[in-house]
Design an enzyme around this catalytic site. Structure first.
Site, PDB file in Angstrom:
ATOM      1  CG  HIS A   1      43.279  57.745  43.750  1.00 36.54           C
ATOM      2  ND1 HIS A   1      42.705  58.788  43.103  1.00 36.54           N
ATOM      3  CD2 HIS A   1      42.536  56.669  43.471  1.00 36.54           C
ATOM      4  CE1 HIS A   1      41.639  58.360  42.456  1.00 36.54           C
ATOM      5  NE2 HIS A   1      41.517  57.075  42.664  1.00 36.54           N
TER       6      HIS A   1
ATOM      7  CB  CYS B   1      40.667  35.968  33.902  1.00 38.21           C
ATOM      8  SG  CYS B   1      39.943  36.750  32.471  1.00 38.21           S
TER       9      CYS B   1
HETATM   10  C1  PEP Z   1      38.333  41.850  32.509  1.00 45.17           C
HETATM   11  O1  PEP Z   1      37.768  42.686  31.801  1.00 45.17           O
HETATM   12  O2  PEP Z   1      37.813  41.344  33.529  1.00 45.17           O
HETATM   13  C2  PEP Z   1      39.707  41.401  32.196  1.00 45.17           C
HETATM   14  C3  PEP Z   1      40.271  40.433  32.867  1.00 45.17           C
HETATM   15  O3  PEP Z   1      40.367  42.031  31.222  1.00 45.17           O
HETATM   16  P1  PEP Z   1      41.017  43.491  31.308  1.00 45.17           P
HETATM   17  O4  PEP Z   1      41.068  43.867  32.773  1.00 45.17           O
HETATM   18  O5  PEP Z   1      42.351  43.354  30.677  1.00 45.17           O
HETATM   19  O6  PEP Z   1      40.071  44.318  30.511  1.00 45.17           O
END
Ligand code: PEP
Ligand code: MG
Length: 592
Positions: A197, A510
Site C-alpha cells: 500500500h 468510465c
Molecule cells: C465504476 O464503478 O466503474 C465507476 C466509474 O464508478 P465509481 O468508481 O464511482 O463506483
C-alpha cells in the site's frame, strides 16, 4: 560504522517513474524494543488489558484523523486506512492479545508480539504473493500500537520540512499520507513490494520512490547524497560526478518524454486509420475542472457528485448544488459534462444518512436505490442539475441501474421534477440527454432492453468487476483477483457495446480501465465511443490512441477473445504493448 565509502548502487522495486537527486534523511522506523514482564496480581493484569485497550483507542484516533486529512490525490486510497482500522479490531489481534495477557499473565507488549507471530504463521502458509505481502499491514498496525504502548511515537513525518529524500526501514501507508509532498522529494525503504500500500500511495501522490531495497537504512547515512530512480528501481548512494550527470540526463529525457506527451494532449484521439474516440475526465470536485481541461480532456465524462454530501456539514441545499454544477458546466462549455446522480452507500457514507447495520454495504441501499427511497433528496439534486443545464451541455447519468423498472422509476421522478420546474417557470435544457452507468451484471444481461430507454451507456468497470467476479473492490485480501482482463469482463463489455450499437446510442467507459495503458487496445477494438479517466492519464492515452491502428486493435481483440484466462490475456497485451511502445516499459509506465 558504515562499511562503504564512495558510490554504491542498490536495486529495489521501482514505484513511480521519476528521478530525484537529493540529501538523505534517515527516519528511525526501526522496530520498538519489547521487554517481557510477568505479573502475579489480578489488578496488574487488568491494568495491562486497560493499557492495551487505550493504545488501540489512541491508534484508532490517529488513523481516523489521518484519513480525514488525506490529500485529495490519495482519497481513493483511503480504504488502506480503513483496512488498518479493521486490523486493529480484528479478533486475531485484539481478542487474542487480551486473552494472552490474562492467560499467560504477561505485559501487553509481549502479548501483542505473540499475536503478531501467530498471524504471521497463518500468512506464511498462504501461497500467494499478494496476500502474503499483506502481513506488512498487520506489522504496520502492530508497530504503531507498540510505539504507543512504549510512549515513543517517533518523529512525525508531517514535521519534515526540508527538501530531502526519506530513508526508512519501512513506511506505513499512514506514514506516507503524512508526508509533506511539497517538501519531501522521494523515499526509499528496506521492505515493501510493488503491491504494497505504501507503493500504491506513492503512485497516487506522484512521489518518486524505490521500495524493497533490503539494506538501505544500513548503508545510507543521514545527509548522504542519493539518486533515486523510480523508473528502474536503482538507488545510488553518494554518486560520483559521472553518475550524477548520467541520471540528470535520464531525468531530462523522462521529463522530455512526459512533456512531449503533454504537448500533444490537445490533439484529438484519432487512430492512424481515422477512427475518433472522445477522451474525457473523471472528477469529484469542482476544483479539478481546470486540470481536466489542461490535460486535454474533451469534456467531463463522469462527475461523481458525492463530495458535497460527504463533507459532514449536513445535506447540501439545492442552491449550493446548482452553483457548483453551473460553475463546472460553464467552465467546460461547450464541451459536455456528464453529471452522475448521487452514488452514496457502498464505501461512501454520509454521516447524516442512516444506512446503518448493513452487513454487505456494496450490495445494500446504495446509489439509485437510496435515491428512490429518499425522493426528496433525489429531487433536490435533479432540480439543481436541470437548472444548471441551461449554462452548457449536461448529460444526466443514473448509477447502479440493475434493471428496467429501476430506470423507469428514476425517469419518472425526473419527469415530475421537470413538471415542477415548468410550473414554476424555471427554464432548463429540455433536450438534456439521460444515460445510465452499466456496472451491475444484470444491467449487462438487460443491456439490449435498457438501450431503448436511454441516450447513452457508460460502463463502470470498477463496480462491474466487483459484482461480476464477486470481489469486494475495497477488500485488499481479494484484491489480487480484481482482474479487468478476466474473459468474463471482456465478454460483458462486448455485449454492452453491441447492445448500444444495435440501438444506435453512444457507449462510454468510465472505470479505471479507461486510463490504463494496457487496456487501450482492447477498448479501441471494442469500438467504445468515449473513454473517461483520471485527468493525469489523458495525455498518454490520447497518444496511444493516435498510434494504434483500429484495424490492428480489432484483429488483436479477436485473438484476445479466444483466450480463456486473464493470465493469458494479460501476457498477450503486455507483450503487444511493450512491442509497440517500448518507451513505456523503459520509462516505468508498465509497472504491472
Ligand atoms: C465504476 O464503478 O466503474 C465507476 C466509474 O464508478 P465509481 O468508481 O464511482 O463506483
Ligand atoms: Mg460505480
Amino acid at each position: 560504522m558504515r562499511p562503504v565509502t564512495g558510490e554504491r548502487e542498490l536495486r529495489g522495486v521501482a514505484v513511480y517513474p521519476d528521478i530525484v537527486i537529493g540529501k538523505a534523511h534517515l527516519i528511525d522506523r526501526s522496530r520498538v524494543k519489547i521487554l517481557y514482564q510477568c505479573f502475579v496480581n489480578g489488578e496488574e493484569l487488568d491494568r495491562e488489558v486497560e493499557r492495551f485497550k487505550e493504545a488501540v483507542h489512541t491508534v484508532e484516533d490517529q488513523f481516523v484523523s489521518l484519513k480525514r486529512k488525506m490529500p485529495d490525490k490519495v482519497k481513493d486510497q483511503s480504504f488502506i486506512l480503513d483496512s488498518h482500522l479493521m486490523i486493529l479490531k480484528d479478533g486475531m489481534l485484539y481478542d487474542s492479545t487480551v486473552k494472552t495477557i490474562l492467560k499467560e499473565k504477561i505485559n501487553a507488549e509481549w502479548a501483542l508480539k505473540k499475536s503478531l507471530e501467530e498471524i504471521r504463521e497463518v500468512f506464511e502458509q498462504i501461497d500467494d504473493e499478494y496476500i502474503s505481502n499483506r502481513i506488512s499491514d498487520v506489522e504496520n498496525v502492530t508497530e504503531r500500537l507498540l510505539r504507543t504502548l512504549s510512549g515513543d511515537t517517533g518523529q512525525s513525518l508531517g514535521e519534515i520540512d526540508q527538501r530531502v529524500i526519506i530513508v526508512a526501514h519501512d513506511l506505513s501507508p499512514a506514514d506516507t499520507t503524512e508526508l509533506n509532498t511539497a517538501r519531501v522529494m522521494g523515499f526509499i525503504t528496506d521492505v515493501g513490494g510493488k503491491t504494497s500500500h505504501t507503493a500504491i500511495m506513492a503512485q497516487a501522490l506522484e512521489i518518486p520512490a524505490v521500495v524493497g531495497l533490503e539494506s538501505a537504512t544500513a548503508l545510507v547515512e543521514d545527509g548522504d547524497l542519493l539518486i533515486v530512480d523510480g523508473s528502474s528501481g536503482v538507488v545510488v548512494i553518494n554518486p560520483d560526478d559521472s553518475a550524477i550527470i548520467h541520471y540528470q540526463e535520464k531525468k531530462l529525457q523522462l521529463q522530455k518524454y512526459k512533456s512531449s506527451i503533454a504537448r500533444t494532449s490537445h490533439l484529438p484521439a484519432e487512430t492512424p486509420d481515422g477512427c475518433r474516440v472522445a477522451i474525457t475526465a473523471n472528477i469529484e470536485f469542482l476544483e479539478e475542472v481546470t486540470a481536466a481541461k489542461d490535460y486535454g480532456g474533451e469534456g467531463i465524462g463522469l462527475y461523481r457528485t458525492e463530495f458535497l454530501y460527504l463533507r459532514g456539514k449536513g445535506f447540501p441545499e439545492e442552491e449550493d448544488l446548482f452553483d457548483d454544477y453551473r460553475e463546472v458546466v460553464e467552465i467546460m462549455n461547450p464541451a459536455p459534462v456528464t453529471i452522475r446522480t448521487l452514488d452514496l452507500g457502498g464505501d461512501k457514507f454520509a454521516s447524516e444518512i442512516a444506512i446503518s447495520g448493513e452487513s454487505n454495504p456494496a450490495l445494500g441501499l446504495r446509489a439509485i436505490r437510496f435515491c428512490l427511497r429518499e425522493p426528496e433528496i433525489f429531487k433536490a439534486q435533479l432540480r439543481a442539475i436541470l437548472r444548471a443545464s441551461l449554462y452548457g451541455k449536461i448529460q444526466l447519468m443514473f448509477p447502479m441501474i440493475s434493471g428496467l423498472q429501476e430506470l423507469l422509476d428514476a425517469k419518472q421522478i425526473l419527469e415530475q421534477v421537470k413538471e415542477e420546474l415548468d410550473r414554476d417557470n424555471i427554464e432548463y435544457d429540455t433536450n438534456m440527454e439521460v444515460g445510465i452507468m452499466v456496472e451491475i451484471p444484470s444491467a449487462v444481461a438487460m443491456a439490449e432492453v435498457l438501450a431503448r430507454h436511454v441516450d447513452f451507456f457508460s460502463i463502470g468497470t470498477n463496480d462491474l468487476i466487483q459484482y461480476a467476479l464477486a470481489i469486494d473492490r475495497i477488500n485488499e485480501h481479494v484484491a489480487y483477483m480484481y482482474e479487468p482482463f478476466h474473459p468474463a469482463i471482456l465478454r460483458m463489455i462486448r455485449q454492452v457495446v453491441k447492445a448500444a450499437r444495435d440501438a444506435g446510442i453512444e457507449v462510454a467507459l468510465c472505470g479505471e480501465m479507461a486510463g490504463d495503458p494496457l487496456c487501450v487496445s482492447i477498448l479501441l477494438g471494442n469500438g467504445i465511443d468515449r473513454l473517461s479517466m483520471n485527468a493525469r492519464s489523458i495525455p498518454l492515452i490520447k497518444k496511444m490512441v493516435r498510434t494504434i491502428p483500429m484495424k490492428q486493435a480489432k484483429a488483436d481483440l479477436k485473438k484476445i477473445m479466444a483466450l480463456n484466462t486473464a493470465k493469458e490475456v494479460r501476457a498477450y497485451i503486455l507483450e503487444g504493448t511493450k512491442r509497440m511502445f517500448p518507451e513505456l516499459e523503459e520509462k516505468g509506465y508498465l509497472l504491472d
